[in-house]
Write an enzyme that holds these catalytic residues in place. Structure first.
Site, PDB file in Angstrom:
ATOM      1  CD  GLU A   1     -14.342  23.062   5.056  1.00 11.42           C
ATOM      2  OE1 GLU A   1     -14.242  23.213   3.835  1.00 11.42           O
ATOM      3  OE2 GLU A   1     -14.946  22.108   5.574  1.00 11.42           O
TER       4      GLU A   1
ATOM      5  CG  ASP B   1      -9.824  17.319   3.338  1.00  8.71           C
ATOM      6  OD1 ASP B   1      -8.965  16.433   3.449  1.00  8.71           O
ATOM      7  OD2 ASP B   1     -10.777  17.460   4.123  1.00  8.71           O
TER       8      ASP B   1
ATOM      9  CB  SER C   1     -26.700  22.677  -6.256  1.00  4.06           C
ATOM     10  OG  SER C   1     -26.382  21.293  -6.233  1.00  4.06           O
TER      11      SER C   1
ATOM     12  CD  GLU D   1      -6.986  10.194   7.131  1.00  8.50           C
ATOM     13  OE1 GLU D   1      -7.029  11.376   6.726  1.00  8.50           O
ATOM     14  OE2 GLU D   1      -7.015   9.202   6.375  1.00  8.50           O
TER      15      GLU D   1
ATOM     16  N   GLY E   1     -16.569  11.521   3.813  1.00  7.32           N
ATOM     17  CA  GLY E   1     -15.145  11.698   4.120  1.00  7.32           C
ATOM     18  C   GLY E   1     -14.305  11.794   2.862  1.00  7.32           C
TER      19      GLY E   1
ATOM     20  CB  THR F   1      -0.416  13.832   9.872  1.00  7.92           C
ATOM     21  OG1 THR F   1      -1.009  13.607   8.586  1.00  7.92           O
ATOM     22  CG2 THR F   1      -0.143  12.503  10.544  1.00  7.92           C
TER      23      THR F   1
ATOM     24  CB  SER G   1     -12.482  16.265   0.231  1.00  8.95           C
ATOM     25  OG  SER G   1     -11.662  15.872   1.274  1.00  8.95           O
TER      26      SER G   1
END
Ligand code: GLA
Length: 395
Positions: free
Chosen positions: A172, A184, A80, A46, A136, A48, A138
């Site tokens: 992103e 991710d 959506s 994490e 968290g 990293t 993704s």
């Protein structure tokens, strides 16, 4: 209070026929195809990835599906199943900051494709997803990868999966304004069913590490705390800037270059004491990823438990990205007999991964639910993470 939802793929989103029907109901014509990309949970590694380090994520059965058809008028229309309002974007004026709401992600992908020199036009997109948002796990990478793959196929771009991941990360970073690393998007694009992805984020070299936990009598629980603390975005950028500054001060191009044997001397050389715990986390976390991979390769999945919990302590004490909710899940799960647990993803809320014996999972989920109730917190959502397949065309 049984709270363990152990369903596995396919999840709540419709199959290709249902996606095509929903597309027709919105846009009146047929889609040219349906594509899918999953959410991910990170087993370890994490904070990293933006330090050129190692990560070990797996794809979830939860995925985002996109039914798509090209348009010739330079407009991107998106519906959506999860959003009340559709969105429409004029691609002629597409610059960062010009799109708001969830449509920013599909628009960002089109922007990144054009930035990379691909002359792509508009499209109609119908999106359906069961990746929890803000957990968290993704959800944005899943959407970007599904849209990116759809565009790649529809325009004959032939993007390889790692290229797709880099494109989604560029979308992103450059358009949605999130300074994330590449984990991710690589997980969503490149993971394989039944495996975790051991990825070196420096050169994107990767290996699928078989992860058949059920055969070992184990499972991986994901506990979504359903909280996301406000400071998440700013604090992420701050941690990243701190790591980059530490590397510069140490004369390195990235903290990944620092080995555990040189850590103490490097910390002593760092003139800014505030950067020391950040540096220690990154170096020890990279070492933990390699140890976890060695244990999995050696057929000892139980052995990774303590490393997960050590990783959490490092994120809590050195990197300071955990919070009361994730700390409580880790503590309670371990007390209830888990082999190990850690927060996963960027932090400040989100989810925790828990490694447990199959027979202990319900008890652990219940203990965590009870502890949340005792605090007066909203119940967490707990499910089993089955390592699933990365992005692909469905039909
Ligand atoms: C978020 C980012 C990733 C990674 C993790 C922390 O998920 O998108 O790139 O940095 O946080 O490991």
């Amino acid at each position: 209070m049984p709270s363990l939802d152990s369903t596995s793929a396919p999840h709540g989103t419709g199959g290709t026929d249902a996606m095509a029907r929903a597309f027709r109901a919105r846009f009146g014509g047929d889609p040219e195809g349906v594509w899918q990309a999953p959410g991910r949970v990170n087993l370890i590694g994490e904070h990293t990835d933006y330090n050129d380090g190692f990560v070990l994520p797996l794809a979830l059965p939860h995925a985002t599906r996109v039914a798509a058809a090209r348009r010739t008028d330079g407009r991107l229309r998106v519906h959506s199943a999860q959003a009340a309002q559709p969105a429409e974007v004029d691609l002629a004026g597409l610059v960062p900051g010009s799109v708001e709401g969830w449509a920013v992600y599909p628009a960002a992908v089109v922007w990144a494709l054009r930035e990379a020199g691909h002359e792509v036009g508009g499209a109609d997109l119908y999106v359906d997803s069961d990746v929890p948002v803000g957990a968290g796990l993704s959800s944005s990478a899943a959407l970007e990868c599904a849209v990116g793959l759809a565009y790649s196929d529809l325009h004959g771009l032939g993007l390889e999966l790692p290229q797709l991941a880099l494109l989604a990360q560029r979308a992103e970073n450059g358009f949605a304004g999130v300074p994330c690393g590449v984990m991710d998007q690589m997980a969503s694009a490149c993971c394989a069913a039944g495996a975790a992805l051991f990825l070196d984020t420096r050169d994107l070299s990767a290996r699928q590490v078989p992860l058949d936990l059920a055969a070992a009598g184990l499972l991986l629980l994901v506990v979504d705390t359903q909280v996301k603390h406000e400071l998440a975005d700013g604090a992420y950028a701050e941690r990243r800037a701190g790591c980059e500054r530490a590397a510069r001060l140490l004369g390195l191009s990235a903290l990944r270059e620092l080995e555990p044997s040189g850590l103490e001397a490097a910390l002593a050389r760092l003139p800014e004491p505030g950067l020391r715990p950040l540096t220690r986390h990154v170096v020890t976390e990279n070492a933990r990823v390699r140890q976890v991979v060695s244990l999995l390769d050696a057929g000892d999945p139980r052995g990774i438990g303590p490393l997960l919990t050590e990783g959490h302590a490092s994120l809590r004490d050195d990197f300071a990205v955990s919070c009361a909710e994730t700390d409580l899940v880790v503590a309670v799960a371990n007390r209830a007999g888990a082999l190990g647990a850690r927060m996963t993803g960027g932090g400040f809320g989100g989810s925790v991964v828990v490694l447990a014996e199959l027979g202990d999972a319900d008890r652990i989920a219940e203990a965590v639910a009870d502890a949340f109730a005792a605090e007066g917190w909203k119940p967490p959502r707990t499910f089993t993470a089955v390592p699933s397949e990365g992005a692909r065309r469905l039909g």
